[in-house]
Scaffold this motif. Structure first.
Motif, PDB file in Angstrom:
ATOM      1  N   TRP A 102     -32.066  46.245 -33.854  1.00  0.00           N
ATOM      2  CA  TRP A 102     -32.108  45.525 -32.571  1.00  0.00           C
ATOM      3  C   TRP A 102     -30.988  44.491 -32.486  1.00  0.00           C
ATOM      4  O   TRP A 102     -30.470  44.243 -31.405  1.00  0.00           O
ATOM      5  N   THR A 103     -30.581  43.909 -33.610  1.00  0.00           N
ATOM      6  CA  THR A 103     -29.455  42.976 -33.590  1.00  0.00           C
ATOM      7  C   THR A 103     -28.179  43.688 -33.144  1.00  0.00           C
ATOM      8  O   THR A 103     -27.410  43.157 -32.322  1.00  0.00           O
ATOM      9  N   TRP A 104     -27.937  44.889 -33.658  1.00  0.00           N
ATOM     10  CA  TRP A 104     -26.751  45.637 -33.242  1.00  0.00           C
ATOM     11  C   TRP A 104     -26.818  45.998 -31.763  1.00  0.00           C
ATOM     12  O   TRP A 104     -25.804  45.997 -31.063  1.00  0.00           O
ATOM     13  N   LEU A 105     -28.016  46.323 -31.264  1.00  0.00           N
ATOM     14  CA  LEU A 105     -28.157  46.609 -29.833  1.00  0.00           C
ATOM     15  C   LEU A 105     -27.792  45.385 -28.996  1.00  0.00           C
ATOM     16  O   LEU A 105     -27.065  45.486 -27.995  1.00  0.00           O
ATOM     17  N   PHE A 106     -28.287  44.236 -29.393  1.00  0.00           N
ATOM     18  CA  PHE A 106     -27.986  43.008 -28.665  1.00  0.00           C
ATOM     19  C   PHE A 106     -26.498  42.665 -28.781  1.00  0.00           C
ATOM     20  O   PHE A 106     -25.894  42.152 -27.825  1.00  0.00           O
ATOM     21  N   LEU A 107     -25.907  42.936 -29.944  1.00  0.00           N
ATOM     22  CA  LEU A 107     -24.470  42.693 -30.104  1.00  0.00           C
ATOM     23  C   LEU A 107     -23.658  43.599 -29.181  1.00  0.00           C
ATOM     24  O   LEU A 107     -22.634  43.170 -28.620  1.00  0.00           O
ATOM     25  N   GLU A 114     -19.570  40.101 -22.308  1.00  0.00           N
ATOM     26  CA  GLU A 114     -18.726  38.912 -22.492  1.00  0.00           C
ATOM     27  C   GLU A 114     -17.413  39.196 -23.202  1.00  0.00           C
ATOM     28  O   GLU A 114     -16.609  38.278 -23.360  1.00  0.00           O
ATOM     29  N   GLY A 115     -17.206  40.425 -23.644  1.00  0.00           N
ATOM     30  CA  GLY A 115     -15.931  40.745 -24.255  1.00  0.00           C
ATOM     31  C   GLY A 115     -15.967  40.747 -25.773  1.00  0.00           C
ATOM     32  O   GLY A 115     -17.002  40.521 -26.400  1.00  0.00           O
ATOM     33  N   ARG A 116     -14.814  40.978 -26.353  1.00  0.00           N
ATOM     34  CA  ARG A 116     -14.683  41.064 -27.801  1.00  0.00           C
ATOM     35  C   ARG A 116     -14.979  39.730 -28.475  1.00  0.00           C
ATOM     36  O   ARG A 116     -14.992  38.683 -27.831  1.00  0.00           O
ATOM     37  N   ALA A 117     -15.196  39.795 -29.789  1.00  0.00           N
ATOM     38  CA  ALA A 117     -15.586  38.601 -30.541  1.00  0.00           C
ATOM     39  C   ALA A 117     -14.549  37.493 -30.425  1.00  0.00           C
ATOM     40  O   ALA A 117     -14.896  36.312 -30.278  1.00  0.00           O
ATOM     41  N   LEU A 133     -20.213  31.755 -16.497  1.00  0.00           N
ATOM     42  CA  LEU A 133     -21.642  31.514 -16.309  1.00  0.00           C
ATOM     43  C   LEU A 133     -22.341  32.792 -15.842  1.00  0.00           C
ATOM     44  O   LEU A 133     -23.444  33.114 -16.310  1.00  0.00           O
ATOM     45  N   LEU A 134     -21.698  33.521 -14.915  1.00  0.00           N
ATOM     46  CA  LEU A 134     -22.288  34.761 -14.414  1.00  0.00           C
ATOM     47  C   LEU A 134     -22.454  35.778 -15.547  1.00  0.00           C
ATOM     48  O   LEU A 134     -23.500  36.436 -15.659  1.00  0.00           O
ATOM     49  N   ARG A 135     -21.431  35.908 -16.386  1.00  0.00           N
ATOM     50  CA  ARG A 135     -21.522  36.834 -17.508  1.00  0.00           C
ATOM     51  C   ARG A 135     -22.634  36.420 -18.476  1.00  0.00           C
ATOM     52  O   ARG A 135     -23.356  37.270 -19.006  1.00  0.00           O
ATOM     53  N   LYS A 139     -25.823  38.683 -19.436  1.00  0.00           N
ATOM     54  CA  LYS A 139     -26.109  39.015 -20.841  1.00  0.00           C
ATOM     55  C   LYS A 139     -27.549  38.688 -21.199  1.00  0.00           C
ATOM     56  O   LYS A 139     -28.272  39.535 -21.741  1.00  0.00           O
ATOM     57  N   HIS A 140     -27.981  37.482 -20.905  1.00  0.00           N
ATOM     58  CA  HIS A 140     -29.351  37.095 -21.251  1.00  0.00           C
ATOM     59  C   HIS A 140     -30.365  37.872 -20.433  1.00  0.00           C
ATOM     60  O   HIS A 140     -31.481  38.159 -20.928  1.00  0.00           O
TER      61      HIS A 140
END
Length: 441
Positions: A102-107, A114-117, A133-135, A139-140
């Protein structure tokens, strides 16, 4: 273990171990989200049914008295986990653990929105407004949606999911059910979205005792210091110095934020992400791959490393014994259970019609949907009479039903009782005793 105080921005990478992880995790995800909807003859295929006090596993029905079977499965699973840890470290954590999956799914959602790390890390200090803010809201929102679907699916293994969804749609769901769904949604959201690596670092007990199971022949994700040190850098540009160019990609792709070059650490989940990233760098610098690889301490020292050791064989034998015992439990499971309890207080009682009676309470439960009622009869005691319902419904409510057994000619000794319960072709016999008053000669 490397401490982590700042937010980790995990860089996603590709490679053979990431492909292997997906090959393992995606079938598990499909099974988790799909099996809850499968029904056979109108009955769920997998269900822990508290209301009917039974467990449905792949169409087979088990009573709560069959929990020893579940215990055997847990022992087998734990022993298999120890076997894997002894042989290849924490590969369960890296490739199949629900927390990691699930962590990988959320990542992935975070990377997509939000883009790359690197982009996320550079924008951390910027004001949270406008497009950023919109992004963040999107995401959340997607995190919460995935968490809600996860909570609904998990609850569906305890409450029939079709009934639950219908109750939610018609707004007839009970407050306890809504509270449970809210808790499961928030826990998933916190664990995989906000807490992430902290579960592996501080909450997971496996990382604490894994060292007891490992030895210097255990194959785990390792950095070859003999080949990699001293590292090449702008201060040490000599190509012959070492293989490691200190690019830190192995740190950037680590989901727990550790530096594998610091040696074995409790936070390492052996996911192989650092191996894939390092192999790509080795290919680009025209060097052999394997600077970071699954290797034992003995192999890194150039010594022979055997896979099969006595402790590993012992763990495997425990796994096989537990699986055998669990299989035997499946074969000998009960479809009908019954309990007989004597009424507390008087051992016997004389009634006004001259009969001597013993009083009992009987509870019967059936764990096959084809069994709807059970017949209660006495065996081999013609001088005794059973008073109470001849047929009991198998509604599995756990109710105790009052019975009495009487005789008009009491004997001088205690009589053994055999009470037979018959439901279709299923027959169960339970023993009890009938206590009589001793008659003086």
């Amino acid at each position: 273990m490397t401490s982590q105080t700042s937010k980790i921005h995990v860089r996603l990478t590709e490679g053979r171990f990431q492909n292997l992880r997906r090959l393992i995790s995606w079938p598990l995800l499909l099974a988790f989200f799909g099996l809850v909807w499968v029904q056979v003859d109108g009955q769920p295929w997998l269900l822990f049914d508290f209301t009917q006090r039974r467990i449905v596993v792949f169409g087979s029905y088990f009573s709560w008295q069959d929990l020893h079977i579940m215990t055997g499965m847990m022992i087998a699973g734990a022993a298999l986990l120890f076997t894997l840890a002894m042989a290849w470290g924490r590969v369960w954590c890296g490739f199949a653990c629900p927390q990691s999956i699930w962590t990988w799914l959320f990542l992935r959602i975070e990377h997509w929105v939000e883009g790359r790390a690197g982009v996320r890390a550079r924008s951390d200090h910027l004001p949270l407004k406008g497009q950023r803010l919109l992004r963040r809201i999107i995401k959340h929102g997607l995190w919460l949606l995935l968490a809600l679907v996860t909570g609904l699916t998990f609850t569906g293994y305890f409450v029939p999911i079709r009934e639950m969804v219908m109750q939610l749609v018609t707004m007839e769901a009970s407050l306890p059910l809504l509270t449970w769904l809210l808790c499961m949604t928030l826990l998933t959201y916190l664990n995989a979205g906000l807490v992430r690596e902290q579960i592996c670092l501080h909450a997971c007990p496996y990382s604490r005792f894994q060292g007891v199971m490992m030895d210097d022949a255990t194959r785990k994700v390792s950095y070859d210091r003999l080949r990699g040190e001293p590292r090449r850098s702008s201060e040490n540009p000599n190509p012959a110095a070492a293989a490691c160019i200190d690019c830190t990609l192995c740190v950037q792709v680590c989901p727990t934020g550790i530096d594998i070059r610091d040696g074995m650490q409790a936070a390492c989940i052996d996911c192989g992400a650092c191996i894939d990233a390092c192999d790509q760098v080795m290919n680009k610098t025209a060097q052999p791959t394997g600077l970071i690889r699954f290797a034992s301490e003995k192999a890194l020292r150039g010594e022979a490393s055997r896979l099969w050791r006595s402790k590993l064989v012992g763990y495997l034998l425990i796994t096989l014994v537990a699986l055998f015992a669990t299989g035997y439990g499946f074969v000998s499971k009960k479809e009908l259970t019954a309990e007989i309890r004597r009424e507390r207080g008087e051992l016997f009682r004389w009634l006004s019609d001259g009969q001597l009676c013993n009083f009992y309470h009987i509870k019967v439960e059936g764990f096959d949907p084809t069994l709807t009622q059970v017949q209660v009869t006495l065996l081999n005691q013609p001088e005794l009479q059973l008073y109470g319902p001849e047929y009991l419904p198998l509604d599995n409510r756990g109710d105790w039903v009052a019975y009495r057994i009487c005789t008009a000619s009491p004997q001088v000794s205690t009589l053994p009782l055999l009470v037979q319960f018959t439901a279709n072709k299923t027959v169960l016999v339970k023993k009890s005793s009938f206590i009589t008053r001793t008659i003086s000669g």
